[in-house]
Every structure is written in C-alpha cells, then in structure tokens.
Write a protein that holds these residues in place. Structure first.
Motif, PDB file in Angstrom:
ATOM      1  N   GLN A  34     -10.645  -1.855  -0.704  1.00 16.67           N
ATOM      2  CA  GLN A  34      -9.756  -1.079   0.016  1.00 16.67           C
ATOM      3  C   GLN A  34     -10.241   0.399  -0.091  1.00 16.67           C
ATOM      4  O   GLN A  34     -10.406   0.923  -1.213  1.00 16.67           O
ATOM      5  CB  GLN A  34      -8.497  -1.176  -0.214  1.00 16.67           C
ATOM      6  CG  GLN A  34      -7.410  -0.607   0.757  1.00 16.67           C
ATOM      7  CD  GLN A  34      -5.886  -0.472   0.205  1.00 16.67           C
ATOM      8  OE1 GLN A  34      -5.592  -0.089  -0.724  1.00 16.67           O
ATOM      9  NE2 GLN A  34      -5.239  -1.034   1.041  1.00 16.67           N
ATOM     10  N   ILE A  43       0.873  -1.402   0.005  1.00 16.50           N
ATOM     11  CA  ILE A  43      -0.131   0.084  -0.045  1.00 16.50           C
ATOM     12  C   ILE A  43       0.896   1.413  -0.077  1.00 16.50           C
ATOM     13  O   ILE A  43       2.231   1.276   0.097  1.00 16.50           O
ATOM     14  CB  ILE A  43      -0.809  -0.131   1.268  1.00 16.50           C
ATOM     15  CG1 ILE A  43      -0.076  -0.104   2.487  1.00 16.50           C
ATOM     16  CG2 ILE A  43      -2.076  -1.155   1.083  1.00 16.50           C
ATOM     17  CD1 ILE A  43      -1.224   0.254   3.849  1.00 16.50           C
ATOM     18  N   ASN A  92      -6.078  10.000   8.840  1.00 18.59           N
ATOM     19  CA  ASN A  92      -5.464   8.794   8.044  1.00 18.59           C
ATOM     20  C   ASN A  92      -6.034   7.454   8.367  1.00 18.59           C
ATOM     21  O   ASN A  92      -5.576   7.019   9.648  1.00 18.59           O
ATOM     22  CB  ASN A  92      -4.057   9.089   8.352  1.00 18.59           C
ATOM     23  CG  ASN A  92      -3.318   7.805   7.574  1.00 18.59           C
ATOM     24  OD1 ASN A  92      -3.486   7.469   6.288  1.00 18.59           O
ATOM     25  ND2 ASN A  92      -1.957   7.398   8.009  1.00 18.59           N
ATOM     26  N   GLU A  93      -6.981   6.876   7.875  1.00 24.33           N
ATOM     27  CA  GLU A  93      -7.515   5.612   8.167  1.00 24.33           C
ATOM     28  C   GLU A  93      -7.547   4.594   6.986  1.00 24.33           C
ATOM     29  O   GLU A  93      -7.679   5.382   5.765  1.00 24.33           O
ATOM     30  CB  GLU A  93      -8.966   5.787   8.755  1.00 24.33           C
ATOM     31  CG  GLU A  93      -9.030   6.838   9.992  1.00 24.33           C
ATOM     32  CD  GLU A  93      -8.301   6.261  11.192  1.00 24.33           C
ATOM     33  OE1 GLU A  93      -8.097   4.944  11.266  1.00 24.33           O
ATOM     34  OE2 GLU A  93      -7.710   6.729  12.087  1.00 24.33           O
ATOM     35  N   GLU A  94      -7.710   3.264   6.947  1.00 22.01           N
ATOM     36  CA  GLU A  94      -7.516   2.694   5.969  1.00 22.01           C
ATOM     37  C   GLU A  94      -8.390   1.435   6.398  1.00 22.01           C
ATOM     38  O   GLU A  94      -8.472   0.693   7.411  1.00 22.01           O
ATOM     39  CB  GLU A  94      -6.307   2.196   5.634  1.00 22.01           C
ATOM     40  CG  GLU A  94      -6.444   1.002   4.349  1.00 22.01           C
ATOM     41  CD  GLU A  94      -4.918   0.712   3.811  1.00 22.01           C
ATOM     42  OE1 GLU A  94      -4.415  -0.319   3.696  1.00 22.01           O
ATOM     43  OE2 GLU A  94      -4.022   1.725   3.926  1.00 22.01           O
ATOM     44  N   ARG A 124      -8.163  10.353   3.993  1.00 22.68           N
ATOM     45  CA  ARG A 124      -7.202  11.061   4.536  1.00 22.68           C
ATOM     46  C   ARG A 124      -7.569  12.584   4.339  1.00 22.68           C
ATOM     47  O   ARG A 124      -8.534  12.987   3.516  1.00 22.68           O
ATOM     48  CB  ARG A 124      -5.811  10.876   3.899  1.00 22.68           C
ATOM     49  CG  ARG A 124      -5.378   9.596   3.896  1.00 22.68           C
ATOM     50  CD  ARG A 124      -3.717   9.676   3.371  1.00 22.68           C
ATOM     51  NE  ARG A 124      -3.132   8.222   3.531  1.00 22.68           N
ATOM     52  CZ  ARG A 124      -2.956   7.303   2.688  1.00 22.68           C
ATOM     53  NH1 ARG A 124      -3.702   7.546   1.332  1.00 22.68           N
ATOM     54  NH2 ARG A 124      -2.530   6.428   2.661  1.00 22.68           N
ATOM     55  N   GLN A 139      -9.739   7.310  -1.278  1.00 18.24           N
ATOM     56  CA  GLN A 139      -9.361   6.443  -2.452  1.00 18.24           C
ATOM     57  C   GLN A 139      -9.839   5.168  -2.368  1.00 18.24           C
ATOM     58  O   GLN A 139      -9.583   4.624  -1.294  1.00 18.24           O
ATOM     59  CB  GLN A 139      -7.574   6.720  -2.305  1.00 18.24           C
ATOM     60  CG  GLN A 139      -7.099   8.191  -2.416  1.00 18.24           C
ATOM     61  CD  GLN A 139      -5.732   8.193  -2.579  1.00 18.24           C
ATOM     62  OE1 GLN A 139      -4.750   7.212  -2.020  1.00 18.24           O
ATOM     63  NE2 GLN A 139      -5.107   9.277  -3.110  1.00 18.24           N
ATOM     64  N   ILE A 155      -0.752   2.802  10.918  1.00 17.52           N
ATOM     65  CA  ILE A 155      -1.653   3.737  10.315  1.00 17.52           C
ATOM     66  C   ILE A 155      -2.930   3.992  11.291  1.00 17.52           C
ATOM     67  O   ILE A 155      -3.692   3.410  11.697  1.00 17.52           O
ATOM     68  CB  ILE A 155      -2.526   2.846   9.154  1.00 17.52           C
ATOM     69  CG1 ILE A 155      -1.402   2.202   8.149  1.00 17.52           C
ATOM     70  CG2 ILE A 155      -3.547   3.826   8.409  1.00 17.52           C
ATOM     71  CD1 ILE A 155      -1.865   1.263   7.195  1.00 17.52           C
ATOM     72  N   ASN A 166      -9.116   4.352   1.474  1.00 21.41           N
ATOM     73  CA  ASN A 166      -8.363   5.167   2.450  1.00 21.41           C
ATOM     74  C   ASN A 166      -8.940   6.357   2.428  1.00 21.41           C
ATOM     75  O   ASN A 166      -9.542   7.100   1.493  1.00 21.41           O
ATOM     76  CB  ASN A 166      -7.135   5.349   1.700  1.00 21.41           C
ATOM     77  CG  ASN A 166      -6.215   4.101   1.276  1.00 21.41           C
ATOM     78  OD1 ASN A 166      -6.356   3.414   0.342  1.00 21.41           O
ATOM     79  ND2 ASN A 166      -5.306   3.612   2.401  1.00 21.41           N
TER      80      ASN A 166
END
Length: 370
Positions: free
Chosen positions: A331, A75, A341-343, A335, A282, A81, A333
């Motif tokens: 997935q 990634i 900032n998380e995934e 931000r 994203q 993260i 993301n």
C-alpha cells in the motif's frame, strides 16, 4: 497576386533542471533571458552575449466499474479518497513550468486553427483550377491556371511548415545530474519498472467502516478500488530524455513523476505541478480478505471464514461456510499539504517496499539540495 502565408511563432521556453550538491536550480527560458528558481530565491537572468553583458535581478524569496473488497485493518481516513481541486495544488515555485506548458498548448491550438484555414484555402484553389479547365477560360487566359498552380504550391508548403510548427509546440525538459544523484534516480526508475510488473495495481477510491459483528466478517473496513496501470509515459507537452513515472488515477488527474516535480494532468487546461520535496509518501501493507482470485504474485498469509465469530472461529449457523484467503498487499499513500490525496494497493508487496524505499532515498537527497 501569389497567395502567401506568414505566421509569427512565439519561442516556447524550455526548462533546464540542474541537480547538484550545491542545490537544485530550475531555469525556464531561452538564450538571452531565463528565470531561475534556486534555494536563495527566484531570479531573472538576461544576457547579450556578443556585447558581453549579463544581468541578474532578484524577483522573490524561495517558498518553501468498481469492485468492493474487505480489508482487515482500517486505513487512516474513511470516506472517498481523492485529491483537492487541481487548480489549487500547484506549488508556488512551479508556476513558471506550468506557464511554459500552457504557452505550448495555446500555440498548438492557434496553429491547428491556421492549418485548417490553409487546408480549406488549398481545397478552394484546386477547385478553381479544375473549373478553369472545365469552362475553358483557363485555356484562353493561361495566366489564371499558372497563378493558381503557384498558389497551390505555396499553400502546400505552408501546410508542411505549419504541421512542423505544431510538432514543435512542446516544452523541452533538460536534466543535469551529478553522479550520486543520478544513481539514486536510476534506482528509483528501476524499482518503478519492477512495480509496474505487479499482477494487480489498484487505485483505492473509498474506504468505509464495517461492523464486524453485524456482518459476521473478520474485516473492519470495506474499500472500493479499481484496476489501474503504471508505466513510463510523458505528457505530450513535455519532451525529455527522461520519461515520467506514470500513475493512472481512477477518480481524478493522472500523476507523472519527473526528476524534481510531479505533474497531475487531467487535460490540457486542468493540471497542477508539485515539487517532489512536498510529497508525503507512506508505505505499508494490508491484510486483505480476498473474495476473488488471489493474484499470482501475492502471498497468502492467513485464512478466515466467509462468516466468522468475533473470536475468529467459523460461525456454524451458516451452512456451507467456507474459508477465505487473506493476502498481503502493498500500500502507498501520497499526500501533500496543498490537497494531493491518493492511495494505491499492489499485489506484489516486495516491489512496493523496494520502490517506496528508493523514492524516500531519492526524495531525502532532493530535500538536502533545497
């Protein structure tokens, strides 16, 4: 003298969102005074309806137990993260919403303290009434139990009133949509509902590079992730006809998506509010070397070996070498420039893609209005 209880209650300002083609306005306040956030700036609005007086003053310009798995492709970022300090993330033009929530919390705390005091006083009054009969002075001097009974009744009423006031310590969120915007938002909510039905939802908490040759593995990234839950759920301090889209966070503040902002909520004193237009979402997919059970709504798109050569063939030096499925997971993301900032990963890729597209479509419309 009869016991009495009086408490001055502050009026908690509500939040009114108006999403229309002419722009997004956020009014915070009650009839007579409010603060409006619009694309032309921040204004204080005051009015005295029965005198026909209205005023508007410009205040400022607008401001813009974890499990370890293998993942075939890296990634973007390696390491832990997580989002930045929650006190630093709030958007400048969302401070008014945050202050309204804090006011509701503070008032509720004060009222709960008052409630405890009244309940203690009620207990003492009941004890005095009982003792007045046990020691007979209440029978001799009848005005004593009469007065105590009056006090007890007043205290019970005060308890009921205080409980009602505690229940009313919240920010009322009202949202007005123009039809086109409402349709986009309804699509977002429906795709989110679909996403919540994914058999597995994970919060990815860290990612680390792996030497594929040394590990004899097809995966170049090791990720740590934990099962989390998504649902429709709102924080207690906000009441609205629109429930928030709730993202559980395994290593930080949970996320609550409202029509024009996100609340990152850890507890009553630690939360942030971020404008929806600031989120960078994203979406992609990962080829995941699944050493556990493949979720029932995931697709197996390839297979590898527990011990594999650099060219992908099985390493025959290992006895009992076996095949491992490679699953396709969705997935996302999330931000922001301020530190979010998380995934997340999802077992159902199709639902991930549909939700992400609906979010981008709705967000693009929101950005046009700002």
């Amino acid at each position: 003298m009869a016991w009495s209880f009086r408490k001055r209650i502050k009026i908690i300002p509500g939040v009114h969102l108006n999403l229309s083609k002419s722009g997004i306005s956020t009014s915070i306040g009650v009839k007579g005074a409010s603060i409006t956030f619009g694309k032309s700036g921040t204004y204080l609005n005051t009015s005295v309806p029965f005198l026909g007086l209205n005023s508007r003053y410009k205040l400022s310009e607008s401001s813009p137990k974890p499990e370890t798995y293998n993942q075939e492709q890296p990634i973007e970022l390696f390491g832990n993260i997580f989002s930045a300090d929650i006190q630093e993330i709030t958007s400048q033009n969302m401070q008014g919403v945050k202050e309204a929530i804090i006011l509701a919390q503070e008032q509720k705390k004060e009222l709960k303290s008052d409630l405890l005091k009244i309940q203690t006083t009620l207990g003492a009054s009941k004890t005095k009434l009982l003792l007045s009969y046990v020691f007979l002075y209440g029978i001799i001097k009848k005005q004593i139990p009469i007065q105590l009974k009056t006090d007890i009744q007043a205290q019970k009423e005060a308890i009921d009133q205080t409980k009602e006031q505690i229940d009313n310590c919240y920010v009322k969120l009202e949202v007005e949509f123009e039809q086109e915007i409402k349709e986009k938002y309804n699509t977002l909510v429906q795709t989110f509902k679909n996403l919540t039905t994914s058999h597995k939802i994970w919060d990815v908490t860290s990612a680390h590079f792996q030497d594929r040759v040394a590990a004899r593995s097809s995966a170049s990234t090791i990720v740590n992730k934990r099962d989390v839950r998504f649902s429709l759920k709102s924080i207690k301090e906000i009441r609205s006809d629109f429930e928030a889209l709730y993202f559980e966070n395994a290593n930080g503040a949970d996320l609550y998506f409202y029509p024009s902002f996100i609340i990152m909520y850890s507890n009553k004193t630690e939360f942030a509010i971020i404008g929806l237009d600031e989120i960078n979402l994203q979406q992609s997919y990962v080829r995941f070397t699944e050493t556990g059970i493949v979720p029932r709504d995931s697709k197996v798109i390839d297979r590898t070996w527990a011990k594999v050569n650099k060219n992908g063939t099985p390493d025959k030096r290992f006895k009992g070498n076996y095949q491992i499925p490679i699953a396709k997971y969705g997935q996302i993301n999330l931000r922001t420039n301020t530190g979010l900032n998380e995934e997340y990963e999802f077992s159902n890729y199709e639902f991930t893609e549909e939700f992400s597209q609906a979010f981008r479509d709705y967000q693009a419309l929101i950005k046009q209005l700002n």
